[in-house]
Design an enzyme around this catalytic site. Structure first.
Site, PDB file in Angstrom:
ATOM      1  N   ASP A  88       0.819  -1.204   0.000  1.00  0.00           N
ATOM      2  CA  ASP A  88       0.000   0.000   0.000  1.00  0.00           C
ATOM      3  C   ASP A  88       0.858   1.261   0.000  1.00  0.00           C
ATOM      4  O   ASP A  88       0.469   2.288  -0.569  1.00  0.00           O
ATOM      5  CB  ASP A  88      -0.914   0.002   1.224  1.00  0.00           C
ATOM      6  CG  ASP A  88      -2.009  -1.048   1.114  1.00  0.00           C
ATOM      7  OD1 ASP A  88      -2.227  -1.564   0.004  1.00  0.00           O
ATOM      8  OD2 ASP A  88      -2.638  -1.349   2.144  1.00  0.00           O
ATOM      9  N   GLY A  89       2.025   1.195   0.630  1.00  0.00           N
ATOM     10  CA  GLY A  89       2.911   2.349   0.642  1.00  0.00           C
ATOM     11  C   GLY A  89       3.370   2.745  -0.746  1.00  0.00           C
ATOM     12  O   GLY A  89       3.538   3.932  -1.044  1.00  0.00           O
ATOM     13  N   ASN A 113      -4.595   8.499   2.283  1.00  0.00           N
ATOM     14  CA  ASN A 113      -4.997   7.820   3.514  1.00  0.00           C
ATOM     15  C   ASN A 113      -5.546   8.792   4.550  1.00  0.00           C
ATOM     16  O   ASN A 113      -6.732   8.841   4.804  1.00  0.00           O
ATOM     17  CB  ASN A 113      -3.832   7.021   4.101  1.00  0.00           C
ATOM     18  CG  ASN A 113      -3.872   5.561   3.701  1.00  0.00           C
ATOM     19  OD1 ASN A 113      -4.755   5.127   2.967  1.00  0.00           O
ATOM     20  ND2 ASN A 113      -2.903   4.791   4.172  1.00  0.00           N
ATOM     21  N   ASP A 147      -4.428  13.050  22.507  1.00  0.00           N
ATOM     22  CA  ASP A 147      -3.161  12.926  21.786  1.00  0.00           C
ATOM     23  C   ASP A 147      -3.221  13.521  20.389  1.00  0.00           C
ATOM     24  O   ASP A 147      -2.181  13.819  19.806  1.00  0.00           O
ATOM     25  CB  ASP A 147      -2.758  11.450  21.682  1.00  0.00           C
ATOM     26  CG  ASP A 147      -2.117  10.949  22.972  1.00  0.00           C
ATOM     27  OD1 ASP A 147      -1.885  11.779  23.867  1.00  0.00           O
ATOM     28  OD2 ASP A 147      -1.867   9.735  23.075  1.00  0.00           O
TER      29      ASP A 147
END
Length: 529
Positions: A293-294, A372, A402
């Site tokens: 996917d990267g 993404n 966070d």
């Protein structure tokens, strides 16, 4: 008898505003001047205040309130003018491209009959309609086609050195449901008849791509530092050139690897600088990725506008976007090049940062496109993030935790999933609003519609700054008063499906995440009587 009434689809701009923008494009800028004067008046009021003592809490709160009003005025002006500027830019680009196409057809050494056919073909091509509300033009096309005649601007460049006049492979997209083809995408999904509101059609259907002319140029992206990927790329490049007669483009790194393998790969083309990268889309008909996917994310990031169809081969870890197996690459590419093929339209987010220290409302940073997610976090500080979130200028919430994830539906199986967000089919249009470890038991994730604009701002009373990253890269700091603005980009990423979109999605979450995998309950035992 039921009363008669009419429904109208509206957005954040009223009808009066939309009409005024169409009749006079400078209205948005005059509104900016008036809002700027209001903001200036607020600033002058702050300057005229007597020096405040640290103990005077009321004056401090009043000053902060005035600053908040000033920022709200700025945000309103920025949003309105941005929509108008985007609509005007889309119209200008289309008219310019259409004019170039007609000029090229008149000048090309074609016979009279062929020239007449081409002119008629261009004239009948679907016209790009700029919606009245100034939103993205992707909603206005009832059918998507690709018809482009391209002239190389720089014949000396490596990308455009072979042919001075090229025709990009044309294709059309059609929407179908349950195996039934439909050439026209029905964007009006609600009908009104006899006083009743009914659903006329579904908003999302399976999309099929059909080549109208054969692809000629293929661009290959590969996962770096992988021996198996390098071996396959050598074999695939040779097959595409010798067996299919295609022009092959690769990254500079990959070309060096191929030439080190054999000098016979000198036919492979590449680019030298960032300026030539911008010429990729007019040259390339099809993109192939070898990796995970990267690698798909990296390929998509190379295109700052429209993206050619991508055929992703799985040579990574999980592979939610890579349905094809490298062992059968010949059969897969044969089917893709022949067509038709099912594709998944994966939406992207368009993001930009507005700095508080900017001297003008339009002094923003470069747009970033993410496939993404965009993540805002607290960085290395031990303080909680403090983020004010707005949706079309309506206050949503204040995030204390966070951080926050704004994700596409394609990214719903990535960081958003790890933070507790839902898994969503990639063709569902929407923006996922997922908090990261919120300091509240009632803070649940949201899914917002795709037409909204989300603004995340670091308030002036925040104890620390925040950090933003785009698909895990390009990390930037957000100081107090800075804002991140995100909306759906008009250029989706189309990835080829092995079967069809829903089948590929369900198989990916079953194989990649072992979703809902458990032993089946034994049939041997007590039964209901």
């Amino acid at each position: 008898m039921s009363s008669n009434y009419k429904l109208n689809h509206t957005d954040s701009l009223g009808n009066g505003d939309a009409n005024s923008l169409r009749s006079n494009p400078e209205n948005a800028f005059s509104d900016l001047n008036s809002l700027a004067q209001s903001e200036k008046a607020v600033e002058e009021l702050l300057i005229q205040q007597t020096p405040m003592q640290a103990s005077d809490d009321h004056l401090i709160e009043f000053s902060e309130a005035l600053r908040t009003v000033a920022k709200a005025l700025r945000g309103s002006a920025e949003g309105k003018a941005l929509a108008q500027a985007e609509a005007a830019e889309w119209k200008r680009r289309y008219e310019l491209e259409r004019s170039k196409n007609l000029d090229l057809l008149r000048q090309a050494p074609l016979n009279e009959e062929a020239n007449s056919m081409e002119m008629d073909h261009i004239a009948k091509s679907p016209r790009l309609h700029v919606p009245e509300n100034g939103k993205s033009a992707r909603y206005a096309l009832e059918r998507i086609c690709a018809h482009e005649v391209l002239q190389d601007c720089e014949p000396n460049s490596p990308i455009g050195s072979n042919n001075k006049l090229k025709r990009k492979a044309s294709f059309k997209l059609s929407w179908g449901c349950k195996g039934q083809a439909n050439d026209q995408h029905k964007k009006d999904i609600v009908s009104f008849e006899s006083g009743n509101i009914t659903t006329a059609d579904r908003s999302s259907k399976q999309i099929s791509l059909t080549w109208e002319t054969s692809p000629q140029n293929v661009l290959i992206f590969t996962k770096p530092k992988s021996t198996s990927v390098q071996v396959l790329s050598v074999e695939m490049v040779r097959w595409l050139r010798e067996q299919k007669g295609l022009n092959v483009y690769v990254e500079p790194r990959v070309k060096a690897e191929l030439l080190s393998e054999s000098s016979s790969f000198d036919f492979v083309q590449t680019w030298e600088d960032d300026k030539e990268i911008s010429l990729l889309h007019p040259k390339v008909d099809l993109v192939i990725t070898l990796g995970g996917d990267g690698t798909v994310l990296w390929a998509a990031s190379m295109f700052k506008g429209p993206v050619p169809p991508i055929v992703p081969f799985s040579m990574g870890s999980l592979g939610f976007m890579t349905p094809f197996h490298s062992e059968q690459y010949r059969e897969c590419l044969e089917a893709v090049l022949k067509g038709p093929l099912s594709i998944t339209l994966r939406h992207r987010l368009q993001c930009h940062i507005i700095r508080d220290k900017a001297r003008h409302d339009y002094e923003t940073e470069e747009n970033m496109l993410v496939l993404n997610e965009v993540t805002i976090d607290r960085g290395i500080t031990s303080f909680l993030t403090n983020l004010e979130c707005y949706c079309d200028n309506s206050f949503v919430t204040c995030v204390q935790g966070d951080g926050l994830i704004l994700s596409t539906t394609s990214g719903s199986t990535a960081y958003s999933l790890a933070a507790g967000g839902s898994m969503v089919h990639p063709q569902v249009p929407g923006i996922l609003f997922t908090p990261i470890c919120p300091h509240s038991l009632s803070f649940r994730p949201l899914i917002l519609p795709d037409h909204v604009t989300v603004r995340v701002q670091v308030p002036f009373n925040s104890r620390s700054s925040a950090w933003v990253s785009f698909d895990g890269k390009g990390r930037k700091q957000l100081e107090a008063g800075d804002a991140l603005v995100c909306s759906m980009a008009p250029w989706p990423v189309s990835t080829a499906c092995q079967v069809e979109s829903t089948n590929d999605f369900l198989r990916s979450i079953h194989d990649g995440l072992h979703w809902n995998l458990r032993k089946t309950q034994s049939s041997d035992g007590p039964r209901e009587t």
